[in-house]
Design a protein around this motif. Structure first.
Motif, PDB file in Angstrom:
ATOM      1  N   ASN A 182       0.866  -1.181   0.159  1.00  0.00           N
ATOM      2  CA  ASN A 182      -0.133   0.145  -0.061  1.00  0.00           C
ATOM      3  C   ASN A 182       1.132   1.179  -0.317  1.00  0.00           C
ATOM      4  N   THR A 183       1.963   1.299  -0.466  1.00  0.00           N
ATOM      5  CA  THR A 183       2.790   2.497  -0.506  1.00  0.00           C
ATOM      6  C   THR A 183       3.349   2.833  -2.060  1.00  0.00           C
ATOM      7  N   TRP A 184       3.480   4.115  -2.426  1.00  0.00           N
ATOM      8  CA  TRP A 184       3.857   4.331  -3.590  1.00  0.00           C
ATOM      9  C   TRP A 184       4.952   5.701  -3.009  1.00  0.00           C
ATOM     10  N   GLU A 185       5.771   5.756  -4.446  1.00  0.00           N
ATOM     11  CA  GLU A 185       6.850   7.042  -4.384  1.00  0.00           C
ATOM     12  C   GLU A 185       6.091   7.886  -5.519  1.00  0.00           C
ATOM     13  N   THR A 186       6.331   9.029  -5.368  1.00  0.00           N
ATOM     14  CA  THR A 186       6.092  10.131  -6.456  1.00  0.00           C
ATOM     15  C   THR A 186       7.255  10.995  -6.344  1.00  0.00           C
ATOM     16  N   HIS A 187       7.200  11.290  -7.666  1.00  0.00           N
ATOM     17  CA  HIS A 187       8.224  12.261  -8.261  1.00  0.00           C
ATOM     18  C   HIS A 187       7.775  13.298  -8.903  1.00  0.00           C
ATOM     19  N   MET A 188       8.184  14.495  -9.127  1.00  0.00           N
ATOM     20  CA  MET A 188       7.724  15.660 -10.063  1.00  0.00           C
ATOM     21  C   MET A 188       8.736  16.330 -10.687  1.00  0.00           C
ATOM     22  N   PHE A 189       8.864  16.276 -12.037  1.00  0.00           N
ATOM     23  CA  PHE A 189      10.127  16.839 -12.770  1.00  0.00           C
ATOM     24  C   PHE A 189       9.154  17.815 -13.889  1.00  0.00           C
ATOM     25  N   ALA A 238      -3.946   7.793   3.276  1.00  0.00           N
ATOM     26  CA  ALA A 238      -3.674   7.881   4.621  1.00  0.00           C
ATOM     27  C   ALA A 238      -2.630   8.736   5.224  1.00  0.00           C
ATOM     28  N   SER A 239      -1.338   8.651   4.426  1.00  0.00           N
ATOM     29  CA  SER A 239      -0.451   9.640   4.973  1.00  0.00           C
ATOM     30  C   SER A 239       0.758  10.139   3.750  1.00  0.00           C
ATOM     31  N   ILE A 240       1.176  10.962   3.892  1.00  0.00           N
ATOM     32  CA  ILE A 240       2.431  11.435   2.967  1.00  0.00           C
ATOM     33  C   ILE A 240       3.562  11.735   3.838  1.00  0.00           C
ATOM     34  N   ASN A 241       4.695  11.217   3.424  1.00  0.00           N
ATOM     35  CA  ASN A 241       5.868  10.832   4.279  1.00  0.00           C
ATOM     36  C   ASN A 241       5.632  10.742   5.584  1.00  0.00           C
ATOM     37  N   GLY A 242       4.635   9.858   5.860  1.00  0.00           N
ATOM     38  CA  GLY A 242       4.632   9.671   7.526  1.00  0.00           C
ATOM     39  C   GLY A 242       3.484  10.533   8.187  1.00  0.00           C
ATOM     40  N   GLU A 243       3.074  11.552   7.509  1.00  0.00           N
ATOM     41  CA  GLU A 243       2.259  12.509   8.294  1.00  0.00           C
ATOM     42  C   GLU A 243       0.904  12.323   7.543  1.00  0.00           C
ATOM     43  N   ALA A 244      -0.048  12.163   8.772  1.00  0.00           N
ATOM     44  CA  ALA A 244      -1.407  11.956   8.456  1.00  0.00           C
ATOM     45  C   ALA A 244      -2.038  13.029   7.357  1.00  0.00           C
ATOM     46  N   VAL A 245      -3.018  12.627   6.577  1.00  0.00           N
ATOM     47  CA  VAL A 245      -3.773  13.527   5.840  1.00  0.00           C
ATOM     48  C   VAL A 245      -5.106  13.556   6.608  1.00  0.00           C
ATOM     49  N   PRO A 246      -5.730  14.830   6.147  1.00  0.00           N
ATOM     50  CA  PRO A 246      -5.494  15.859   5.565  1.00  0.00           C
ATOM     51  C   PRO A 246      -4.266  16.654   6.056  1.00  0.00           C
ATOM     52  N   TYR A 281      16.908   9.890  -7.064  1.00  0.00           N
ATOM     53  CA  TYR A 281      16.256  11.104  -6.774  1.00  0.00           C
ATOM     54  C   TYR A 281      15.317  10.672  -5.532  1.00  0.00           C
ATOM     55  N   THR A 282      15.198  11.812  -4.737  1.00  0.00           N
ATOM     56  CA  THR A 282      14.457  11.766  -3.400  1.00  0.00           C
ATOM     57  C   THR A 282      12.998  11.719  -3.826  1.00  0.00           C
ATOM     58  N   GLY A 283      12.152  10.963  -3.573  1.00  0.00           N
ATOM     59  CA  GLY A 283      10.549  10.949  -3.833  1.00  0.00           C
ATOM     60  C   GLY A 283       9.824  11.173  -2.413  1.00  0.00           C
ATOM     61  N   ASP A 284       8.608  11.335  -2.844  1.00  0.00           N
ATOM     62  CA  ASP A 284       7.683  11.574  -1.497  1.00  0.00           C
ATOM     63  C   ASP A 284       6.828  10.132  -1.260  1.00  0.00           C
ATOM     64  N   THR A 285       6.760   9.778  -0.146  1.00  0.00           N
ATOM     65  CA  THR A 285       5.980   8.469   0.131  1.00  0.00           C
ATOM     66  C   THR A 285       4.535   8.583   0.288  1.00  0.00           C
ATOM     67  N   LEU A 286       3.578   7.950  -0.410  1.00  0.00           N
ATOM     68  CA  LEU A 286       2.276   7.844  -0.271  1.00  0.00           C
ATOM     69  C   LEU A 286       1.927   6.632   0.198  1.00  0.00           C
ATOM     70  N   LYS A 287       1.111   6.612   1.442  1.00  0.00           N
ATOM     71  CA  LYS A 287       0.496   5.355   2.018  1.00  0.00           C
ATOM     72  C   LYS A 287      -0.943   5.371   2.055  1.00  0.00           C
ATOM     73  N   PHE A 288      -1.760   4.345   1.535  1.00  0.00           N
ATOM     74  CA  PHE A 288      -2.963   4.033   1.326  1.00  0.00           C
ATOM     75  C   PHE A 288      -3.334   3.072   2.471  1.00  0.00           C
ATOM     76  N   ASP A 289      -4.695   3.308   2.889  1.00  0.00           N
ATOM     77  CA  ASP A 289      -5.196   2.326   3.923  1.00  0.00           C
ATOM     78  C   ASP A 289      -5.674   1.072   3.306  1.00  0.00           C
ATOM     79  N   GLY A 290      -6.506   0.162   4.152  1.00  0.00           N
ATOM     80  CA  GLY A 290      -6.922  -0.917   3.456  1.00  0.00           C
ATOM     81  C   GLY A 290      -8.300  -0.629   2.423  1.00  0.00           C
ATOM     82  N   SER A 291      -8.859   0.532   2.752  1.00  0.00           N
ATOM     83  CA  SER A 291      -9.975   0.917   2.019  1.00  0.00           C
ATOM     84  C   SER A 291      -9.438   1.500   0.561  1.00  0.00           C
ATOM     85  N   GLY A 292      -8.274   1.648   0.364  1.00  0.00           N
ATOM     86  CA  GLY A 292      -7.741   2.486  -0.863  1.00  0.00           C
ATOM     87  C   GLY A 292      -7.611   3.844  -0.599  1.00  0.00           C
ATOM     88  N   ALA A 293      -8.045   4.592   0.405  1.00  0.00           N
ATOM     89  CA  ALA A 293      -7.785   5.996   0.695  1.00  0.00           C
ATOM     90  C   ALA A 293      -6.429   6.410   1.025  1.00  0.00           C
TER      91      ALA A 293
END
Length: 418
Positions: free
Chosen positions: A209-216, A244-252, A230-242
């Motif tokens: 449930n984790t993805w790494e995103t980069h912008m160029f 949940a966090s970006i770089n370990g910080e909860a959203v919103p 390249y340093t990316g930003d980590t996106l983590k999703f919960d079990g329902s597909g929403a």
């Protein structure tokens, strides 16, 4: 002798014909309001009164205007405006306020919206953001280029396929297609209005449930890094597909921020917030990668290409760069006693003591009518009714003339008595 009474009747009939003639001559004048002559008798009463007193004729008491609604006639010109209901357009005549129902407007060489007499249309002006303010003044259409706006925000709504596996090639490199799973692009703008290609890459992580995103931007990392890794930003999703966090910080808030992006071309560095929780949020479902929403808030410079006016009088300009902006809102005025307005000619009126002070507002508010763009209000003169009144006035004239003829015959008879 009845000469004086009959003469006043002839004068009254003449005045009535003048009013009728003016109505008939303006039957096709846009915004014209018909008038009616009203008369009163002249009574020479002595102190204490007398039951045998005879009137001394008639006088013109007043000429009252009828401000009833005229027919709405549609045209092919968006500058033509009609009021459907109560109210008057407000005009600026070199600092003096005048009022009219005739909405035939055009743009003069200075960009001001004026009528055929070069009197400027008064509106409630808008600020740079398009918000209506309390500033009231003449409407001016600016044909110069509007300033560009640098992109500061991206709204991204995508679905990342939960069944994807991490790329076979590591580390991530935008030049190597099998080092990332998905990508999407759009154009962003710098402070000078120059367009730059921004591409976002998505790399499936080793952890579930984790993805790494980069912008160029223009093929260069938005973080200023020159070569892999390249340093990316980590996106983590919960079990329902929403998300949940970006770089370990909860959203919103769900933002990935990039600052000091060098785009060259003389423009200022870009500072961009990527919103992954827009109206269409980013998700991770078991379906194929899909871009549901992708937009940015910057734009290049543009010129005025047209405008629209809605029934609330909001004037919205359209520009060649696809942007739109509210320029102002038509101001209308009403009066406690419209019949008391003072006619000025050119289908305009001025405030008077009898009319009361102008009650200013916006179309559709209170008792004020709405605006119809591409239309004109016709004259409210009923030609059939005016022709009937003309016949009546003619008969009155003839009858009073006959009274003078008869009185003259009686006078001659008396003079001839010996």
């Amino acid at each position: 002798m009845p000469f004086r009474s009959a003469l006043s009747g002839i004068n009254a009939a003449s005045e009535d014909l003048k009013v009728i003639g003016n109505n008939v001559s303006n039957a096709s004048t846009s915004g014209f309001k018909k008038a009616r002559a009203e008369f009163a008798d002249v009574y020479a009463a002595t102190q204490g009164g007398s039951s045998n007193a005879i009137g001394s004729g008639v006088r013109l008491a007043s000429v009252n205007q009828n401000f009833g609604q005229g027919n709405i006639e549609f045209t092919d010109n968006k500058m033509d405006l009609a009021i459907n209901g109560r109210g008057f357009f407000v005009l600026d005549n070199n600092g003096t306020r005048e009022y009219t129902r005739a909405g035939s407007f055009q743009v003069d060489r200075e960009g001001y919206v004026t009528n055929s007499s070069n009197k400027r249309l008064v509106v409630n002006n808008a600020d740079e953001e398009g918000n209506i303010t309390g500033d009231v003044g003449a409407l001016r259409l600016d044909n110069s280029n509007i300033k560009p706006k640098a992109t500061s925000r991206l709204d991204v709504g995508i679905n990342l396929d939960s069944e994807q596996t991490p790329p076979t090639t590591q580390p991530f490199d935008p030049e190597v297609s099998n080092s990332y799973n998905h990508s999407t692009s759009l154009t962003v703008y710098d402070s000078l209005g120059n367009g730059h290609l921004a591409t976002m890459y998505y790399v499936k992580g080793e952890e579930p449930n984790t993805w790494e995103t980069h912008m160029f931007v223009n093929g260069k990392s938005a973080k200023g890094e020159q070569t892999p890794p390249y340093t990316g930003d980590t996106l983590k999703f919960d079990g329902s597909g929403a998300l949940a966090s970006i770089n370990g910080e909860a959203v919103p808030p769900g933002m990935v921020s990039y600052s000091g992006i060098d785009v060259g071309a003389g423009g200022d560095p870009l500072n961009i917030d990527v919103n992954l929780l827009s109206a269409t949020p980013t998700t991770q479902f078991g379906t194929k990668f899909n871009v549901n929403a992708l937009s940015q808030n910057g734009f290049t410079s543009g010129r005025l290409s047209g405008f629209d006016i809605d029934d609330a009088g909001m004037i919205k300009a359209r520009y060649s760069n696809g942007q739109s902006k509210v320029l102002g809102q038509v101001s209308l005025a009403d009066f406690s006693n419209p019949q008391g307005l003072r006619p000025l000619g050119d289908t305009t009126w001025a405030e008077s003591f009898a009319s009361g002070a102008a009650l200013n507002g916006t179309p559709g508010s209170g008792s004020l009518g709405s605006i119809q763009s591409g239309a004109l209000e016709g004259s409210n003169v009923d030609l059939t009714g005016e022709l009937v009144k003309m016949i009546t006035a003619q008969r009155n004239f003839q009858a009073n003339a006959q009274v003078i003829t008869t009185a003259d015959t009686v006078t001659q008879t008396i003079i001839n008595i010996r």
